[in-house]
Design a protein around this motif. Structure first.
Motif, PDB file in Angstrom:
ATOM      1  N   ALA A   1      26.686  43.997  47.133  1.00 13.91           N
ATOM      2  CA  ALA A   1      27.766  44.954  46.888  1.00 13.91           C
ATOM      3  C   ALA A   1      28.025  45.060  45.385  1.00 13.91           C
ATOM      4  CB  ALA A   1      29.030  44.505  47.609  1.00 13.91           C
ATOM      5  N   HIS A   2      28.296  46.255  44.900  1.00 12.97           N
ATOM      6  CA  HIS A   2      28.550  46.449  43.475  1.00 12.97           C
ATOM      7  C   HIS A   2      29.814  45.690  43.069  1.00 12.97           C
ATOM      8  CE1 HIS A   2      29.332  48.374  39.616  1.00 12.97           C
ATOM      9  NE2 HIS A   2      28.056  48.746  39.634  1.00 12.97           N
ATOM     10  N   PRO A   3      29.805  45.051  41.896  1.00 15.54           N
ATOM     11  CA  PRO A   3      30.988  44.296  41.455  1.00 15.54           C
ATOM     12  C   PRO A   3      32.282  45.098  41.446  1.00 15.54           C
ATOM     13  CG  PRO A   3      29.107  43.770  40.074  1.00 15.54           C
ATOM     14  CD  PRO A   3      28.669  44.884  40.980  1.00 15.54           C
ATOM     15  N   ASP A   4      32.203  46.425  41.244  1.00 18.26           N
ATOM     16  CA  ASP A   4      33.412  47.253  41.217  1.00 18.26           C
ATOM     17  C   ASP A   4      34.212  47.149  42.511  1.00 18.26           C
ATOM     18  OD1 ASP A   4      33.442  48.231  38.672  1.00 18.26           O
ATOM     19  OD2 ASP A   4      32.361  50.073  39.141  1.00 18.26           O
ATOM     20  N   GLU A   5      33.562  46.743  43.602  1.00 20.68           N
ATOM     21  CA  GLU A   5      34.280  46.625  44.863  1.00 20.68           C
ATOM     22  C   GLU A   5      35.350  45.530  44.807  1.00 20.68           C
ATOM     23  OE1 GLU A   5      31.977  46.508  48.417  1.00 20.68           O
ATOM     24  OE2 GLU A   5      30.729  48.225  47.846  1.00 20.68           O
ATOM     25  N   MET A   6      35.230  44.625  43.837  1.00 20.53           N
ATOM     26  CA  MET A   6      36.224  43.562  43.703  1.00 20.53           C
ATOM     27  C   MET A   6      37.266  43.873  42.631  1.00 20.53           C
ATOM     28  SD  MET A   6      34.591  39.851  44.391  1.00 20.53           S
ATOM     29  CE  MET A   6      36.288  39.263  44.314  1.00 20.53           C
ATOM     30  N   ARG A   7      37.250  45.081  42.116  1.00 18.19           N
ATOM     31  CA  ARG A   7      38.188  45.443  41.055  1.00 18.19           C
ATOM     32  C   ARG A   7      39.655  45.260  41.477  1.00 18.19           C
ATOM     33  NH1 ARG A   7      37.822  48.285  36.203  1.00 18.19           N
ATOM     34  NH2 ARG A   7      35.581  48.616  36.514  1.00 18.19           N
ATOM     35  N   PRO A   8      40.074  45.628  42.711  1.00 19.55           N
ATOM     36  CA  PRO A   8      41.484  45.438  43.084  1.00 19.55           C
ATOM     37  C   PRO A   8      41.941  43.976  43.000  1.00 19.55           C
ATOM     38  CG  PRO A   8      40.420  46.940  44.609  1.00 19.55           C
ATOM     39  CD  PRO A   8      39.329  46.355  43.768  1.00 19.55           C
ATOM     40  N   GLN A   9      41.104  43.038  43.501  1.00 15.10           N
ATOM     41  CA  GLN A   9      41.468  41.623  43.423  1.00 15.10           C
ATOM     42  C   GLN A   9      41.511  41.140  41.975  1.00 15.10           C
ATOM     43  OE1 GLN A   9      39.120  42.998  45.460  1.00 15.10           O
ATOM     44  NE2 GLN A   9      38.692  41.648  47.217  1.00 15.10           N
ATOM     45  N   LEU A  10      40.555  41.612  41.168  1.00 16.53           N
ATOM     46  CA  LEU A  10      40.528  41.199  39.769  1.00 16.53           C
ATOM     47  C   LEU A  10      41.707  41.785  38.988  1.00 16.53           C
ATOM     48  CD1 LEU A  10      36.690  41.425  39.005  1.00 16.53           C
ATOM     49  CD2 LEU A  10      38.045  39.397  39.579  1.00 16.53           C
ATOM     50  N   GLU A  11      42.133  42.980  39.340  1.00 20.88           N
ATOM     51  CA  GLU A  11      43.320  43.563  38.708  1.00 20.88           C
ATOM     52  C   GLU A  11      44.546  42.698  39.006  1.00 20.88           C
ATOM     53  OE1 GLU A  11      43.860  45.819  36.618  1.00 20.88           O
ATOM     54  OE2 GLU A  11      42.285  47.347  36.688  1.00 20.88           O
ATOM     55  N   ALA A  12      44.658  42.248  40.261  1.00 25.30           N
ATOM     56  CA  ALA A  12      45.785  41.397  40.635  1.00 25.30           C
ATOM     57  C   ALA A  12      45.730  40.071  39.878  1.00 25.30           C
ATOM     58  CB  ALA A  12      45.772  41.164  42.142  1.00 25.30           C
ATOM     59  N   ALA A  13      44.529  39.521  39.727  1.00 25.64           N
ATOM     60  CA  ALA A  13      44.369  38.259  38.997  1.00 25.64           C
ATOM     61  C   ALA A  13      44.710  38.432  37.524  1.00 25.64           C
ATOM     62  CB  ALA A  13      42.941  37.754  39.156  1.00 25.64           C
ATOM     63  N   LYS A  14      44.261  39.530  36.932  1.00 21.29           N
ATOM     64  CA  LYS A  14      44.537  39.782  35.518  1.00 21.29           C
ATOM     65  C   LYS A  14      46.040  39.930  35.277  1.00 21.29           C
ATOM     66  CE  LYS A  14      44.542  43.749  33.706  1.00 21.29           C
ATOM     67  NZ  LYS A  14      44.268  45.120  33.203  1.00 21.29           N
ATOM     68  N   ALA A  15      46.720  40.609  36.202  1.00 22.88           N
ATOM     69  CA  ALA A  15      48.160  40.815  36.056  1.00 22.88           C
ATOM     70  C   ALA A  15      48.920  39.492  36.028  1.00 22.88           C
ATOM     71  CB  ALA A  15      48.677  41.700  37.195  1.00 22.88           C
ATOM     72  N   ARG A  16      48.353  38.481  36.675  1.00 19.35           N
ATOM     73  CA  ARG A  16      48.996  37.158  36.699  1.00 19.35           C
ATOM     74  C   ARG A  16      48.434  36.231  35.631  1.00 19.35           C
ATOM     75  NH1 ARG A  16      47.993  34.502  41.539  1.00 19.35           N
ATOM     76  NH2 ARG A  16      49.688  33.096  40.954  1.00 19.35           N
ATOM     77  N   GLY A  17      47.486  36.728  34.824  1.00 16.68           N
ATOM     78  CA  GLY A  17      46.940  35.940  33.729  1.00 16.68           C
ATOM     79  C   GLY A  17      46.055  34.798  34.160  1.00 16.68           C
ATOM     80  N   LEU A  18      45.361  34.946  35.288  1.00 19.90           N
ATOM     81  CA  LEU A  18      44.535  33.852  35.798  1.00 19.90           C
ATOM     82  C   LEU A  18      43.221  33.756  35.028  1.00 19.90           C
ATOM     83  CD1 LEU A  18      44.879  34.219  39.679  1.00 19.90           C
ATOM     84  CD2 LEU A  18      46.408  33.078  38.057  1.00 19.90           C
ATOM     85  N   PRO A  19      42.820  32.573  34.577  1.00 19.99           N
ATOM     86  CA  PRO A  19      41.484  32.400  33.996  1.00 19.99           C
ATOM     87  C   PRO A  19      40.438  32.347  35.106  1.00 19.99           C
ATOM     88  CG  PRO A  19      42.618  30.301  34.061  1.00 19.99           C
ATOM     89  CD  PRO A  19      43.608  31.324  34.552  1.00 19.99           C
TER      90      PRO A  19
END
Length: 290
Positions: free
Chosen positions: A145-163
């Motif tokens: 699956a293309h990595p872009d499919e995980m963009r929603p989860q990564l957006e949520a992680a970025k918003a919380r500042g997760l490394p």
């Protein structure tokens, strides 16, 4: 321009140790590559040491079992340094916190097994994304699956500042004739989105430090000038070697076979154009490890 060679034996006498990539060089994800195995066996028979340096997101013992199943014999190598071991050392010293969200496949779960070398390790708990202090990424849930499919989860992680701890900086690998996405693709996407990714495999320094420690454990005191890196990843194997001031062989018939028009050997003009585009200069180039 990189010097094109036809066999490792042409330059073997100039080096006492190899830091050799696995996937794409020694096996194709399905089976061992006979010419590569023979080249490593011959190198060792003439006194050289071989450390297999891999961006596999697992510990050394797991990689050893895998390559045995693929048909890589024990007399083709001396030791193994994995991105997984370098990353696990960081995990158990708290690099991304105690509560982590895991991204990977079931076979990657061995990443969380205890690590004996770490004194007083952090107790790691796997949790849901909304409870996590950090992310451990061993690879996509679905490597096709293309990595872009995980963009929603990564957006949520970025918003919380997760490394994000990336256990495998490779972006893609070829399993036989099929290309798969790796953890590096997700880590790269996360960085481009504004998140923070931590890397431990090639081309980053921790795995080379580990590889040198593996040589020391073999009671080998080998200077960097006598170490040769071998790999088919221009942005991992070759870039990493340059960053460590080590010589390298670029295996053109791996990930970049089409771009370098490699059949038995790379086409010189296509190779030159490819290396110019990538703005990188390996010491040598060859079609396949042999």
């Amino acid at each position: 321009m990189a010097r094109i060679i036809h066999a490792l034996s042409e330059i073997a006498q100039d080096y006492d140790a190899l830091f050799c990539d696995l996937w794409g060089c020694v096996h194709d994800g399905v089976r061992a590559l006979p010419e590569a195995v023979a080249a490593l066996q011959d190198y060792r028979a003439n006194g050289g040491s071989v450390v297999l340096v891999t961006n596999a997101p697992r510990q050394r013992a797991s990689v050893q079992r895998q390559i045995e199943e693929l048909g890589v014999p024990a007399d083709a190598w001396d030791s193994i340094a994995t991105s997984g071991d370098a990353a696990r050392a960081a995990l158990f010293t708290g690099a991304v916190g105690r509560k982590v969200w895991f991204v990977g496949q079931p076979h990657d779960e061995v990443f969380f097994e205890p690590m004996k070398l770490i004194e007083d390790p952090v107790a790691i708990e796997r949790v849901a994304l909304d409870e996590a202090e950090g992310i451990v990424c061993c690879g996509p849930f679905d490597p096709h699956a293309h990595p872009d499919e995980m963009r929603p989860q990564l957006e949520a992680a970025k918003a919380r500042g997760l490394p994000l701890l990336c256990a495998n900086p490779d972006v893609v690998v070829d399993r036989g004739e099929s290309r798969e996405w790796c953890a590096g693709a997700l880590a790269d996407l996360y960085e481009h989105m504004g998140g923070r990714s931590l890397y431990f495999g090639k081309p980053h320094a921790p795995i080379y430090d580990l590889a040198r420690r593996r040589l020391t454990a073999l009671e080998k005191d080998i200077p960097d000038a006598r170490i040769l890196c071998v790999g088919d990843g221009i942005a991992t194997d070759v870039k990493g070697a340059l960053g460590e001031d080590l010589d390298s062989i670029f295996i053109a018939g791996g990930l970049a076979a089409a771009e370098t028009k490699t059949e038995k050997d790379p086409d010189p003009d296509a190779l030159h154009a490819y290396l110019q585009r990538e703005k990188i200069a390996p010491t040598y180039a060859m079609g396949k490890l042999r």
